[in-house]
Design an enzyme around this catalytic site. Structure first.
Site, short mmCIF file in Angstrom:
data_model
loop_
_atom_site.label_atom_id
_atom_site.label_comp_id
_atom_site.label_asym_id
_atom_site.label_seq_id
_atom_site.Cartn_x
_atom_site.Cartn_y
_atom_site.Cartn_z
N SER A 1 25.38 66.59 51.51
CA SER A 1 24.26 67.04 52.33
C SER A 1 22.95 66.46 51.82
CB SER A 1 24.16 68.56 52.30
OG SER A 1 22.93 68.98 52.85
N THR A 2 22.11 66.03 52.72
CA THR A 2 20.74 65.65 52.36
C THR A 2 19.80 66.76 52.82
OG1 THR A 2 21.23 63.30 52.59
CG2 THR A 2 18.90 63.93 52.70
N ARG A 3 19.79 67.01 54.14
CA ARG A 3 18.84 67.95 54.72
C ARG A 3 19.07 69.40 54.29
NH1 ARG A 3 19.01 63.44 57.42
NH2 ARG A 3 21.18 63.59 56.80
N THR A 4 20.31 69.85 54.41
CA THR A 4 20.58 71.27 54.14
C THR A 4 20.33 71.59 52.67
OG1 THR A 4 22.20 71.19 55.91
CG2 THR A 4 22.30 73.10 54.45
N ARG A 5 20.78 70.70 51.81
CA ARG A 5 20.58 70.93 50.39
C ARG A 5 19.09 70.90 50.03
NH1 ARG A 5 21.79 67.81 44.99
NH2 ARG A 5 20.52 69.16 43.67
N ARG B 1 28.24 75.43 52.25
CA ARG B 1 28.72 74.42 53.20
C ARG B 1 30.19 74.23 52.90
NH1 ARG B 1 26.00 68.79 54.97
NH2 ARG B 1 24.89 70.33 56.20
N LEU C 1 21.36 64.40 62.55
CA LEU C 1 21.42 63.48 61.42
C LEU C 1 22.44 64.00 60.38
CD1 LEU C 1 17.60 62.84 60.84
CD2 LEU C 1 19.13 61.72 62.47
N GLN D 1 20.87 74.32 61.74
CA GLN D 1 20.47 73.16 62.54
C GLN D 1 19.97 73.59 63.92
OE1 GLN D 1 20.46 69.82 61.52
NE2 GLN D 1 19.28 69.58 63.40
N ARG E 1 13.86 71.62 59.47
CA ARG E 1 14.96 72.26 58.74
C ARG E 1 14.42 73.09 57.59
NH1 ARG E 1 20.17 70.63 58.80
NH2 ARG E 1 20.31 72.48 57.48
N HIS F 1 26.89 75.36 62.78
CA HIS F 1 25.79 74.92 61.91
C HIS F 1 24.51 75.61 62.40
CE1 HIS F 1 23.65 72.82 58.99
NE2 HIS F 1 23.69 71.58 59.44
#
Ligand code: CP
Ligand code: NVA
Length: 321
Positions: A57-61, A108, A271, A138, A297, A135
């Site tokens: 994950s990029t965004r969620t993390r 996740r 994304l 999102q 986000r 999700h």
């Protein structure tokens, strides 16, 4: 105003119109406080969170880790290499132990069931950071972005072109309460999950909105305000890649598709994006809201974390939804 303290955030299915609007309003309020006013608002001082990721994950993390810190708390990131979760220790025992250390946990997971076990066996709120079904974080960011762009989301028509996956499922759960109509185009065999379609149907009846399903992307996009897609190969489906690329041929979002949409059309993508599902012309066009949504986000993640831990009363005016 209804308190969300102590609730789990696994799917938006269990959140009412008032509650979803409240989460979006809190996100908008936090965005103004931190970004516009540079306020040092630290309501979660002394609180801690576990952020468990079975997938990348990029965004969620990053949104949750930095967002929780901005709120004054401490978040511990736990990759599969760090934590015993179903490997070496049961999910049930992990839930009980983590409940003693942290005030809230985001996960996740590959299997939504893991989230259900965490939520029933632990004693803290659990946030879904993406499962194979949903999700919800999102979806909140997407609707915050659409609200900002259109001034209100009520009455908009959203067209989904692609796989019947976690992203569209969550958009569907929030759409009806927000007064948004949805048109879904998926290839045969890749439709949204039957249970999600059933739940969405009930919500549509309750809120007076519509869902329409087709195998024709052009038909779905006809007159739509927002065109949304996602990767054709979700995390965990890598082995199906070759087959999926064949099945989804004709589903790439391009200007021809957007040409039949409403005059005010915009494009969304959660994304990470691959070039198959949307071409550069649409993805990098001024109509694309993919990057503003990615930024949102952060505020929506903060809104959820804060709302499940303590009551927050926005001081900024409620946006129109
Ligand atoms: N959209 C989204 O959830 O991105 P990440 O996989 O980077 O978290
Ligand atoms: N459908 C994608 C979304 C990633 C944020 C996946 O599940 O991999």
């Amino acid at each position: 105003w209804s308190s969300l303290v102590g609730r789990h955030f696994l799917t938006l299915k269990y959140f009412t119109k008032t509650e979803i609007e409240q989460l979006l309003w809190t996100a908008a309020d936090l965005k103004i406080r931190y970004k516009q006013n540079g306020e040092a608002y630290r309501p979660l001082e002394g609180k801690s969170a576990a952020l468990i990721f079975e997938k990348r994950s990029t965004r969620t993390r990053v949104s949750n880790e930095t967002g929780f810190a901005l709120l004054g708390g401490h978040a511990a990131f736990l990759s599969p290499a760090d934590i015993h979760l179903g490997v070496n220790e049961s999910v049930k025992d992990t839930a009980k132990v983590l409940s003693g250390f942290v005030d809230i946990a985001l996960a996740r997971v590959y299997d939504h069931e893991t989230l259900l076990t965490l939520s029933t066996e632990g004693y803290i709120p659990i946030v879904n950071g993406l499962s194979e079904i949903y999700h919800p974080l999102q979806a909140l960011a997407d609707f915050q972005t659409l609200q900002e762009h259109y001034g209100s989301v009520k009455g908009l028509t959203v067209a989904w072109v692609g796989d019947g996956n976690n992203i569209i499922h969550s958009l569907m759960m929030a759409a009806a309460p927000l007064g948004v109509n949805v048109r879904v185009a998926t290839p045969k065999g890749y439709e949204v999950f039957p249970q999600v379609e059933k739940d969405a149907g009930k919500l549509a009846e309750q809120y007076g909105t519509s869902f329409y399903y087709t195998n024709d992307p052009m038909e779905a996009c006809q007159g739509a305000n927002v065109i949304v897609t996602d990767t054709w190969v979700s995390m965990g489906q890598e082995e199906e890649k070759a087959e999926r690329l064949k099945v989804f041929e004709g589903y790439q979002v391009n200007m021809k598709m957007c040409g039949v949409a409403a005059k005010d059309w915009t494009f969304l993508h959660c994304l990470p994006r691959k070039s198959e599902e949307v071409n550069d012309e649409v993805f990098y066009s001024p109509r694309s809201l993919a990057f503003p949504a990615a930024k949102n986000r952060k505020w929506t993640a903060m809104s959820v974390m804060l709302s499940l831990l303590q009551d927050h009363t926005p001081t900024t005016p409620k946006p129109k939804y």
